[in-house]
Design a protein around this motif. Structure first.
Motif, PDB file in Angstrom:
ATOM      1  N   LEU A 120     -21.922  -3.047 -30.694  1.00 18.69           N
ATOM      2  CA  LEU A 120     -22.873  -2.994 -29.353  1.00 18.69           C
ATOM      3  C   LEU A 120     -22.724  -4.475 -28.890  1.00 18.69           C
ATOM      4  CD1 LEU A 120     -24.470  -1.094 -27.900  1.00 18.69           C
ATOM      5  CD2 LEU A 120     -26.551  -2.047 -29.109  1.00 18.69           C
ATOM      6  N   PHE A 121     -21.987  -4.256 -27.564  1.00 17.63           N
ATOM      7  CA  PHE A 121     -21.991  -5.829 -26.669  1.00 17.63           C
ATOM      8  C   PHE A 121     -22.975  -5.654 -25.956  1.00 17.63           C
ATOM      9  CE2 PHE A 121     -17.599  -5.285 -28.856  1.00 17.63           C
ATOM     10  CZ  PHE A 121     -17.095  -6.570 -28.535  1.00 17.63           C
ATOM     11  N   GLY A 122     -23.608  -6.995 -25.846  1.00 17.13           N
ATOM     12  CA  GLY A 122     -24.406  -7.460 -24.838  1.00 17.13           C
ATOM     13  C   GLY A 122     -25.979  -7.249 -25.100  1.00 17.13           C
ATOM     14  N   ARG A 123     -26.289  -8.072 -26.143  1.00 17.10           N
ATOM     15  CA  ARG A 123     -27.588  -7.763 -26.536  1.00 17.10           C
ATOM     16  C   ARG A 123     -28.759  -7.820 -25.894  1.00 17.10           C
ATOM     17  NH1 ARG A 123     -29.274  -9.527 -32.564  1.00 17.10           N
ATOM     18  NH2 ARG A 123     -31.171  -8.683 -32.810  1.00 17.10           N
ATOM     19  N   ASP A 124     -28.638  -8.984 -24.670  1.00 15.50           N
ATOM     20  CA  ASP A 124     -29.681  -9.216 -23.506  1.00 15.50           C
ATOM     21  C   ASP A 124     -29.724  -7.949 -22.724  1.00 15.50           C
ATOM     22  OD1 ASP A 124     -30.189 -11.682 -24.493  1.00 15.50           O
ATOM     23  OD2 ASP A 124     -28.899 -12.507 -22.684  1.00 15.50           O
ATOM     24  N   PHE A 125     -28.717  -7.537 -22.451  1.00 16.68           N
ATOM     25  CA  PHE A 125     -28.755  -6.023 -21.618  1.00 16.68           C
ATOM     26  C   PHE A 125     -29.511  -4.688 -22.340  1.00 16.68           C
ATOM     27  CE2 PHE A 125     -26.829  -1.763 -20.966  1.00 16.68           C
ATOM     28  CZ  PHE A 125     -27.107  -1.659 -19.611  1.00 16.68           C
ATOM     29  N   TRP A 126     -28.811  -4.585 -23.644  1.00  7.23           N
ATOM     30  CA  TRP A 126     -29.367  -3.539 -24.229  1.00  7.23           C
ATOM     31  C   TRP A 126     -30.876  -3.494 -24.692  1.00  7.23           C
ATOM     32  CZ3 TRP A 126     -26.907   0.965 -24.150  1.00  7.23           C
ATOM     33  CH2 TRP A 126     -25.515   0.946 -23.936  1.00  7.23           C
ATOM     34  N   THR A 127     -31.259  -4.616 -25.278  1.00  7.88           N
ATOM     35  CA  THR A 127     -32.606  -5.042 -25.524  1.00  7.88           C
ATOM     36  C   THR A 127     -33.684  -4.947 -24.200  1.00  7.88           C
ATOM     37  OG1 THR A 127     -32.375  -7.326 -25.604  1.00  7.88           O
ATOM     38  CG2 THR A 127     -32.224  -6.096 -27.612  1.00  7.88           C
ATOM     39  N   ARG A 128     -33.118  -5.076 -22.926  1.00  7.26           N
ATOM     40  CA  ARG A 128     -33.892  -4.988 -21.944  1.00  7.26           C
ATOM     41  C   ARG A 128     -33.914  -3.551 -21.524  1.00  7.26           C
ATOM     42  NH1 ARG A 128     -32.653  -5.236 -16.014  1.00  7.26           N
ATOM     43  NH2 ARG A 128     -34.570  -6.302 -15.150  1.00  7.26           N
ATOM     44  N   VAL A 129     -32.942  -2.689 -21.768  1.00  2.00           N
ATOM     45  CA  VAL A 129     -33.205  -1.422 -21.146  1.00  2.00           C
ATOM     46  C   VAL A 129     -33.339  -0.440 -22.344  1.00  2.00           C
ATOM     47  CG1 VAL A 129     -31.428  -1.631 -19.306  1.00  2.00           C
ATOM     48  CG2 VAL A 129     -30.525  -0.951 -21.678  1.00  2.00           C
ATOM     49  N   ILE A 130     -33.535  -0.871 -23.568  1.00  2.00           N
ATOM     50  CA  ILE A 130     -33.889   0.071 -24.518  1.00  2.00           C
ATOM     51  C   ILE A 130     -34.669  -0.805 -25.579  1.00  2.00           C
ATOM     52  CG2 ILE A 130     -33.240   1.655 -26.491  1.00  2.00           C
ATOM     53  CD1 ILE A 130     -30.516   2.114 -25.213  1.00  2.00           C
ATOM     54  N   ASP A 131     -35.791  -0.416 -25.929  1.00  2.00           N
ATOM     55  CA  ASP A 131     -36.679  -1.215 -26.986  1.00  2.00           C
ATOM     56  C   ASP A 131     -36.364  -0.378 -28.323  1.00  2.00           C
ATOM     57  OD1 ASP A 131     -38.587  -2.480 -28.506  1.00  2.00           O
ATOM     58  OD2 ASP A 131     -39.820  -2.694 -26.842  1.00  2.00           O
ATOM     59  N   PHE A 132     -35.375  -0.791 -28.899  1.00  2.00           N
ATOM     60  CA  PHE A 132     -34.940  -0.368 -30.212  1.00  2.00           C
ATOM     61  C   PHE A 132     -36.132  -0.616 -31.302  1.00  2.00           C
ATOM     62  CE2 PHE A 132     -30.999  -1.120 -28.246  1.00  2.00           C
ATOM     63  CZ  PHE A 132     -30.350   0.115 -28.381  1.00  2.00           C
ATOM     64  N   GLU A 133     -36.756  -1.827 -31.112  1.00  2.00           N
ATOM     65  CA  GLU A 133     -37.679  -1.964 -32.156  1.00  2.00           C
ATOM     66  C   GLU A 133     -38.997  -1.216 -32.032  1.00  2.00           C
ATOM     67  OE1 GLU A 133     -37.880  -4.069 -34.670  1.00  2.00           O
ATOM     68  OE2 GLU A 133     -36.172  -4.867 -34.375  1.00  2.00           O
ATOM     69  N   ALA A 134     -39.146  -0.886 -30.696  1.00  2.00           N
ATOM     70  CA  ALA A 134     -40.382   0.201 -30.541  1.00  2.00           C
ATOM     71  C   ALA A 134     -40.326   1.509 -30.996  1.00  2.00           C
ATOM     72  CB  ALA A 134     -40.707   0.287 -28.792  1.00  2.00           C
ATOM     73  N   LEU A 135     -38.852   1.867 -31.008  1.00  2.00           N
ATOM     74  CA  LEU A 135     -38.617   3.180 -31.702  1.00  2.00           C
ATOM     75  C   LEU A 135     -38.876   3.467 -32.902  1.00  2.00           C
ATOM     76  CD1 LEU A 135     -35.227   4.026 -29.834  1.00  2.00           C
ATOM     77  CD2 LEU A 135     -37.564   5.513 -29.623  1.00  2.00           C
ATOM     78  N   ALA A 136     -38.619   2.198 -33.519  1.00  2.00           N
ATOM     79  CA  ALA A 136     -39.082   2.121 -35.183  1.00  2.00           C
ATOM     80  C   ALA A 136     -40.469   2.110 -35.399  1.00  2.00           C
ATOM     81  CB  ALA A 136     -38.214   0.856 -35.616  1.00  2.00           C
ATOM     82  N   GLU A 137     -41.037   1.292 -34.629  1.00  2.00           N
ATOM     83  CA  GLU A 137     -42.351   0.995 -34.768  1.00  2.00           C
ATOM     84  C   GLU A 137     -43.413   2.320 -34.520  1.00  2.00           C
ATOM     85  OE1 GLU A 137     -43.347  -2.180 -31.959  1.00  2.00           O
ATOM     86  OE2 GLU A 137     -42.498  -3.583 -33.555  1.00  2.00           O
TER      87      GLU A 137
ATOM     88  N   GLY B 289     -42.146   5.039 -35.085  1.00  2.00           N
ATOM     89  CA  GLY B 289     -41.939   5.984 -36.241  1.00  2.00           C
ATOM     90  C   GLY B 289     -40.909   7.127 -35.755  1.00  2.00           C
ATOM     91  N   THR B 290     -40.099   7.265 -34.517  1.00  2.00           N
ATOM     92  CA  THR B 290     -39.358   8.158 -34.105  1.00  2.00           C
ATOM     93  C   THR B 290     -38.057   8.096 -34.689  1.00  2.00           C
ATOM     94  OG1 THR B 290     -39.104   7.128 -32.056  1.00  2.00           O
ATOM     95  CG2 THR B 290     -40.655   8.846 -32.169  1.00  2.00           C
TER      96      THR B 290
END
Length: 294
Positions: A244-261, A263-264
């Motif tokens: 996955l290229f572009g951490r700044d882009f992806w974490t801005r448009v998708i909150d991966f940590e929130a999905l885990a938090e 529980g989904t």
């Protein structure tokens, strides 16, 4: 009547091939109302018949088989798939894009600036494709990590271009769209395919994939990326390097940590992909995963 030698050959076919039968049909000199009517056409040569709604399952099969057979003939063993936006400019296009946006409103100027910031990923896609193609890995007589893109512009063009500049061949999986869409000029012509069905196209992206590089993109990239994650997460597909290229882009448009938090998804699902910023990062992860020589 004396048989010719090939007629007595046990290995010879007893029936004519479809191509020969087609030629016989073309050579039929009789032109009558019966032979001129569409009903008389050989079914496999009757385009109007093949395009009927009832023939959709047959078209599915044809769209699965054609690329599969041609890639087998091309000795393609595995692929490096590259997903990403069709809108990110190449570095030489950045200034023209910014200048064109000067006459627009503030939103248009902001969009142009953000796309310009992502031009670096055109270069990284190019470098990764070139790096992998230069290695020209062959195992059991099959070519490995053959660069595969959606065949279009921008990130896709960068991938095909990198392979071409390395002297390698690359695959383009284009899709028919209502607006004009054509393969970029760097796709190897005999490995350039066109699809009607998105589902079959996405299947071919992953059938031979041994690594997938995902660059910033829009709905299409999201669709391809999340389907890949779902296939691995659910065990329908064995794990492969997902870069996955572009951490700044992806974490801005998708909150991966929130999905885990929330529980989904499981927290360990965040390990399904590997963050990258450079082609070197990506290749190191691929090489480590498959225990390849650096």
């Amino acid at each position: 009547m004396t048989d010719t030698p090939h007629e007595r050959d046990l290995r010879d076919r007893r029936f004519y091939r479809a191509g020969e039968e087609s030629r016989f049909a073309d050579e039929n000199p009789d032109r009558t109302p019966q032979t001129e009517h569409p009903a008389y056409k050989l079914a496999f040569r009757d385009t109007d018949f093949l395009l009927r709604d009832e023939l959709r399952p047959v078209r599915f099969q044809l769209e699965l088989l054609k690329p599969e057979m041609l890639l087998d003939e091309a000795r393609v063993g595995s692929t490096l798939v590259m997903y990403g936006s069709a809108r990110i400019p190449s570095p030489p296009q950045v200034q023209a894009r910014l200048k064109a946006a000067e006459e627009g409103d503030e939103f248009e100027r902001k969009v142009a600036e953000r796309l310009a910031e992502k031009a670096q990923y055109y270069d990284e896609a190019y470098r990764l494709a070139r790096l992998v193609s230069e290695k020209a890995i062959i195992e059991d007589g099959l070519r490995q990590f053959v660069v595969t893109t959606g065949g279009g512009p921008s990130i896709m063009e960068a991938g095909n271009r990198g392979a071409s500049d390395a002297g390698g061949e690359s695959i383009g999986l284009n899709i028919v769209l209502p607006h004009e869409q054509a393969p970029n000029s760097y796709v190897t012509p005999y490995l350039s395919f066109q699809f009607h069905y998105f589902a079959l196209r996405k299947m071919h992206f992953l059938l031979r994939a041994r690594a997938v590089a995902v660059f910033p993109g829009g709905f299409g990239t999201f669709d391809e990326f999340f389907e890949l994650l779902t296939l691995v997460q659910t065990g329908k597909m064995k794990p492969i390097p997902i870069l996955l290229f572009g951490r700044d882009f992806w974490t801005r448009v998708i909150d991966f940590e929130a999905l885990a938090e929330e529980g989904t998804i499981s927290r360990r699902d965040l390990d399904l992909f590997h963050w990258c910023e450079t082609a070197g990062d990506a290749w190191e992860h691929i090489a480590e995963f498959y225990e390849l020589k650096r």
